[in-house]
Design an enzyme around this catalytic site. Structure first.
Site, PDB file in Angstrom:
ATOM      1  N   GLY A 183       0.802  -1.218   0.000  1.00  0.00           N
ATOM      2  CA  GLY A 183       0.000   0.000   0.000  1.00  0.00           C
ATOM      3  C   GLY A 183       0.834   1.267   0.000  1.00  0.00           C
ATOM      4  O   GLY A 183       2.029   1.248  -0.311  1.00  0.00           O
ATOM      5  N   ASP A 214      -8.879  -1.409   0.334  1.00  0.00           N
ATOM      6  CA  ASP A 214      -9.824  -0.302   0.525  1.00  0.00           C
ATOM      7  C   ASP A 214     -10.022   0.555  -0.721  1.00  0.00           C
ATOM      8  O   ASP A 214     -10.860   1.457  -0.717  1.00  0.00           O
ATOM      9  CB  ASP A 214      -9.352   0.609   1.666  1.00  0.00           C
ATOM     10  CG  ASP A 214      -9.383  -0.070   3.015  1.00  0.00           C
ATOM     11  OD1 ASP A 214     -10.060  -1.110   3.129  1.00  0.00           O
ATOM     12  OD2 ASP A 214      -8.740   0.432   3.953  1.00  0.00           O
ATOM     13  N   ILE A 371     -12.889 -11.514   4.642  1.00  0.00           N
ATOM     14  CA  ILE A 371     -12.921 -10.975   3.283  1.00  0.00           C
ATOM     15  C   ILE A 371     -11.514 -10.840   2.708  1.00  0.00           C
ATOM     16  O   ILE A 371     -11.256 -11.193   1.562  1.00  0.00           O
ATOM     17  CB  ILE A 371     -13.653  -9.621   3.260  1.00  0.00           C
ATOM     18  CG1 ILE A 371     -15.166  -9.836   3.432  1.00  0.00           C
ATOM     19  CG2 ILE A 371     -13.367  -8.846   1.977  1.00  0.00           C
ATOM     20  CD1 ILE A 371     -15.963  -8.558   3.589  1.00  0.00           C
TER      21      ILE A 371
END
Length: 483
Positions: A183, A214, A371
């Site tokens: 990220g 995200d 998830i």
């Protein structure tokens, strides 16, 4: 990292990425092995023109300046590494995300199948693995089916970034291509690694592949793993809906990932159509008062007898902090440790209806770590392949200090600083948020002041158009500075 730009007519600005030729003079070039690859012989024009760029803004008015562009990703006719000299390494950092194994697999297979590279090393355990963990040799055979598994076969960690030790390890091992998957924090670390490599004058290409479940990486259209996350979130929302509608005054509360950006919650809500209320970090809300959340829950229960609430993990943090007088803490990556908004909301809702003597049946579902641990779905697998191959093409062509991703549907090479300077967030003055409000029939919970502030933020001119169109960019490089 100093911006490297090309400024043209009509407000055209290309923010370029570094190249090994910028600091290593007279590097030899070689013909791209792809020209002899029978799999690509039928492609009409496989090699990308060096002048091809990708526009950051695709919707413009006729008198608008041409704006910011990025170098188009893809294979070049000339490469700066011979196949047998390449010693590549791959590292995964930060949290888990669907698709990590697919990216690893496709970098390895892309190097092997397209460029004939035979030395690829896997760095285990994130950044600290460069100097404190084991490594594994990666071949198409031992990565063949890893895309069917969640997580990362290399392991991962937060923090552990010591630039000097990492570059020492790269130099000692004879590594000359570094593929870093992670990220915004990971990409900031990659930028520091590139800068240290440049200072030492090493022929080492550093390529980043942006990762965040995200979808909060700036500039690029979408991050890998996001489609999978939205698809998996449907299962939790469906379960919450079944629970809620099966009892009197049933409330299903689902917490989804989204530290600073509510994209998963928003898209999962839009896809589901069973959600009555979606709460995200970008849109402030209050619990009590006219038109606020508790009043809306009362109203919806009276109308339907049940409701489903989806909340992103970063939503309402200021409300919890205020009520709990909490102290802010951060993890090893520098991310703020969040308080559990789902648990807090469930307690608040139960306490409110207990006070009003209305019986409710609330079920709280938190599928966040389930998830992110699943394998990527079909669309993410295809996307991960394109990302990996774009990174491989860029490194072989001598580009370095870049990350890759789609901009308006075309893959491009983007300087590290452009994707780390500001996270991507849901624009609550945009039509897609209006569609969500229309779908759920929830109030926006925004005061007039909130709306004006949001509109004002959106009206600020983009950085590249400041200073009479010259932005913050440096002067154009001399001709032929980059191949």
């Amino acid at each position: 990292m100093r911006p490297k730009s090309v400024i043209g007519e009509a407000g055209y600005v290309m923010e370029d990425v570094p190249h090994l030729g910028d600091y290593l003079l007279d590097l030899p070039t070689y013909s791209n092995p792809l020209q002899d690859n029978p799999a690509y012989s039928v492609v009409k024009q496989y090699f990308v023109n060096d002048d091809d760029t990708v526009a950051q803004k695709v919707v413009v008015h006729k008198n608008d300046p041409r704006g910011m562009h990025f170098r188009r990703a893809g294979p070049r006719q000339k490469v700066f590494f011979e196949s047998d000299e390449v010693h590549a390494c791959i590292v995964t950092c930060g949290g888990l995300c669907p698709g990590l194994n697919t990216v690893i697999r496709e970098v390895v297979c892309g190097l092997y199948d397209m460029y004939g590279v035979r030395k690829v090393l896997g760095i285990e355990g994130g950044y600290k693995g460069f100097y404190s963990s084991n490594t594994i040799n990666l071949t198409p055979k031992n990565v063949n089916d890893i895309h069917k598994r969640g997580g990362t076969i290399l392991g991962t960690s937060r923090g552990g970034h010591d630039t000097s030790k990492i570059v020492n390890s790269i130099e000692d091992r004879g590594i000359n291509q570094v593929y870093i998957i992670g990220g915004d924090g990971t990409q900031r670390g990659a930028a520091l690694i590139y800068e240290e490599i440049q200072k030492r004058g090493l022929k080492v290409a550093v390529a980043g592949i942006p990762k965040t479940i995200d979808n909060d990486i700036a500039v690029i259209d979408k991050s890998f793993g996001f489609d999978t996350a939205v698809e998996e979130a449907q299962r939790a929302i469906n379960a919450a809906h079944v629970e809620a509608e099966s009892v009197e005054n049933g409330i299903g509360l689902v917490k989804l990932m989204g530290r600073y950006s509510g994209f998963i919650a928003m898209y999962a809500t839009l896809a589901s159509r069973d959600v009555d209320c979606c709460l995200i970090p970008e849109s402030p809300f209050h619990m009590e008062g006219k038109g606020e959340l508790l009043e809306f829950i009362e109203k919806r229960l009276k109308e339907n007898g049940h409701m489903v609430i989806v909340v992103a993990e970063g939503a309402g943090q200021e409300l919890i902090a205020e009520s709990m007088r909490s102290i802010s803490h951060k993890d090893a990556s520098g991310n703020k440790l969040l308080l559990d908004i789902g648990l807090w909301l469930s307690h608040k809702i139960k306490a409110h209806f207990k006070k009003t003597k209305v019986s409710i049946n609330l079920k709280y579902i938190d599928p966040t770590y389930m998830i992110r641990a699943v394998p990527s779905n079909a669309s993410d697998n295809v996307y991960c392949t394109l990302l990996a191959h774009s990174a491989v093409h860029g490194a072989m062509a001598g580009y370095t200090g870049f990350t890759t991703g789609p901009v308006n549907g075309r893959h491009a090479y983007i300087p590290f600083h452009r994707i780390t300077e500001m996270p991507n967030k849901v624009v609550i003055t945009d039509r897609i948020w209006a569609r969500l409000l229309s779908s759920t029939n929830q109030p926006s919970f925004l005061s007039s002041t909130d709306v004006e502030e949001a509109k004002r933020d959106e009206d600020e001119p983009p950085k590249e158009l400041l200073n009479n169109g010259k932005g913050c960019c440096s002067t154009p490089p001399p001709p032929n500075a980059t191949p």
